[in-house]
Write an enzyme that holds these catalytic residues in place. Structure first.
Site, PDB file in Angstrom:
ATOM      1  N   CYS A  61     -19.705 -47.997  23.189  1.00 47.78           N
ATOM      2  CA  CYS A  61     -20.196 -49.078  24.175  1.00 47.78           C
ATOM      3  C   CYS A  61     -20.549 -48.544  25.648  1.00 47.78           C
ATOM      4  O   CYS A  61     -19.497 -47.711  26.194  1.00 47.78           O
ATOM      5  CB  CYS A  61     -18.804 -50.158  24.246  1.00 47.78           C
ATOM      6  SG  CYS A  61     -19.332 -51.518  25.459  1.00 47.78           S
ATOM      7  N   ASP A  68     -21.866 -73.056  16.358  1.00 41.62           N
ATOM      8  CA  ASP A  68     -21.970 -72.174  17.660  1.00 41.62           C
ATOM      9  C   ASP A  68     -21.598 -72.946  18.897  1.00 41.62           C
ATOM     10  O   ASP A  68     -20.899 -72.364  19.747  1.00 41.62           O
ATOM     11  CB  ASP A  68     -23.522 -71.303  17.864  1.00 41.62           C
ATOM     12  CG  ASP A  68     -23.301 -70.713  19.046  1.00 41.62           C
ATOM     13  OD1 ASP A  68     -22.328 -69.944  19.451  1.00 41.62           O
ATOM     14  OD2 ASP A  68     -24.575 -70.858  19.924  1.00 41.62           O
TER      15      ASP A  68
HETATM   16  S1  SF4 Z   1     -21.714 -52.304  22.663  1.00 43.64           S
HETATM   17 FE1  SF4 Z   1     -20.680 -52.935  24.334  1.00 43.64          FE
HETATM   18  S2  SF4 Z   1     -22.007 -53.727  25.637  1.00 43.64           S
HETATM   19 FE2  SF4 Z   1     -23.036 -53.777  23.523  1.00 43.64          FE
HETATM   20  S3  SF4 Z   1     -22.660 -55.763  22.656  1.00 43.64           S
HETATM   21 FE3  SF4 Z   1     -20.791 -54.210  22.109  1.00 43.64          FE
HETATM   22  S4  SF4 Z   1     -19.315 -54.679  23.663  1.00 43.64           S
HETATM   23 FE4  SF4 Z   1     -21.343 -55.513  24.451  1.00 43.64          FE
END
Ligand code: SF4
Ligand code: SF4
Length: 338
Positions: free
Chosen positions: A195, A131
């Site tokens: 998202c 990482d």
């Molecule tokens: S859903 Fe959207 S906010 Fe959540 S980790 Fe994935 S990209 Fe990031």
């Protein structure tokens, strides 16, 4: 002489579910990464944008005698519900990978064992990366055949999904590279649609993450205040965000592993009352330490504001007078929402 088959066998013996060999570089993905950095999409993550960005073009910047790279994947998938099924407004959510001990040390120890097991056959020089080293980990994993980079920008393995940690051994062993698998996202857009902050967007035929919008950036990497317009979509995510992986159909097949000994959805009221010492004791040795006390209480305030439960008023009023200006401002924001 060490062969790729011996390496795979040793990787499996050391507990790595996935293993493959990547070339040393230069990597075509590097220009897309630099472009992403230059457009500011890495936010304030200096370790991605400073002088180390150039080093990621080729692993020989880290080990000049390198001839190939071993990439391994270590699964983590405790048998527990996904965050998308989480509805209890009194609790916050901690990302799946952070439910147990910090993986950096355990993964490195596994790679040390792997190297020691091979070194009895042939001497070689090496550098272990987990990482923190300046390498394009996901690209290397793709080149090593471990999976493709999905529209959610995670590495996805056809059989195992995306719940795994990555580690690499850059070494002087000249082993044949594996082939990257095809992209199997097809017409699916579940991660994009799910998202909450619209952090995933297409560019030049691939999807990229605007880290400045990603909840996992906002509640872990970003220090200080969270932009106000992004607080509501953060929901009750206290540390990280799993949504774009939870909805991915390839994770339906992911093997469940033994549970970590940790609370995955702690009650917000209890967290809001933690002293600095209690925070350190509760999350000692886990990734959650990375937020530090201030960042964690800031995240608790946002989660309480988004939960909207009037019973959180007393806890938020205490935080609004805590003496920490960042926590106080987020507590006032949350109180205004109750
Ligand atoms: S859903 Fe959207 S906010 Fe959540 S980790 Fe994935 S990209 Fe990031
Ligand atoms: S949810 Fe669909 S589009 Fe997103 S990474 Fe998974 S398969 Fe690809």
């Amino acid at each position: 002489m060490i062969t790729a088959a011996m390496v795979r066998q040793q990787a499996a013996a050391c507990g790595f579910a996935l293993a493959g060999i990547a070339p040393v570089g230069p990597y075509a993905d590097h220009s897309a990464y630099l472009d992403w950095v230059q457009r500011g999409l890495a936010g304030r993550m200096g370790y991605l944008t400073d002088h180390r960005a150039a080093k990621r073009a080729d692993v020989r910047t880290l080990l000049p005698e390198a001839r190939s790279v071993l990439v391994v994947g270590q699964l983590y998938n405790p048998p527990a519900p996904y965050s998308t099924a989480f509805t209890d407004a009194e609790r916050g959510w901690i990302s799946r990978y952070a439910w147990g001990p910090d993986y950096h040390d355990t993964l490195r120890a596994g790679l040390e064992r792997l190297v020691a097991g091979l070194a009895i056959h042939e001497p070689f020089s090496y550098k272990i990366c987990v990482d923190t080293a300046p390498v394009l980990e996901r690209s290397l994993a793709r080149w090593a055949g471990l999976g493709w980079i999905g529209k959610n920008t995670c590495l996805i393995n056809q059989l195992q999904g995306s719940w795994f940690f990555l580690g690499e051994v850059i070494w002087s062993l000249d082993l044949p590279a594996d082939a990257p698998p095809p992209d199997r996202c097809g017409t699916c857009t579940r991660c994009i649609d799910a998202c909450p902050t619209a952090a995933l967007a297409p560019r030049n035929g691939r999807f990229e993450l605007d880290a400045r919008l990603c909840i996992a950036y906002l509640n872990i990497e970003l220090k200080g205040p969270v932009p106000e317009e992004l607080r509501e979509p953060m929901g009750r995510q206290l540390f990280g965000c799993d949504i774009c992986q939870d909805v991915c159909p390839w994770n339906r097949r992911a093997a469940a592993l033994p549970a970590f000994d940790a609370e995955i959805d702690p009650p917000l009221e209890r967290l809001a009352a933690l002293t600095r010492e209690q925070f350190s004791a509760l999350f000692a040795g886990t990734p959650v330490e990375r937020t530090r006390y201030q960042g964690f209480l800031r995240n608790v305030c946002i989660a309480m504001g988004n939960a909207g439960l009037p019973r959180f008023r007393a806890a938020l009023e205490r935080l609004a007078a805590s003496g920490d200006t960042v926590v106080e401002e987020h507590a006032r924001w949350a109180l205004a929402r109750l």
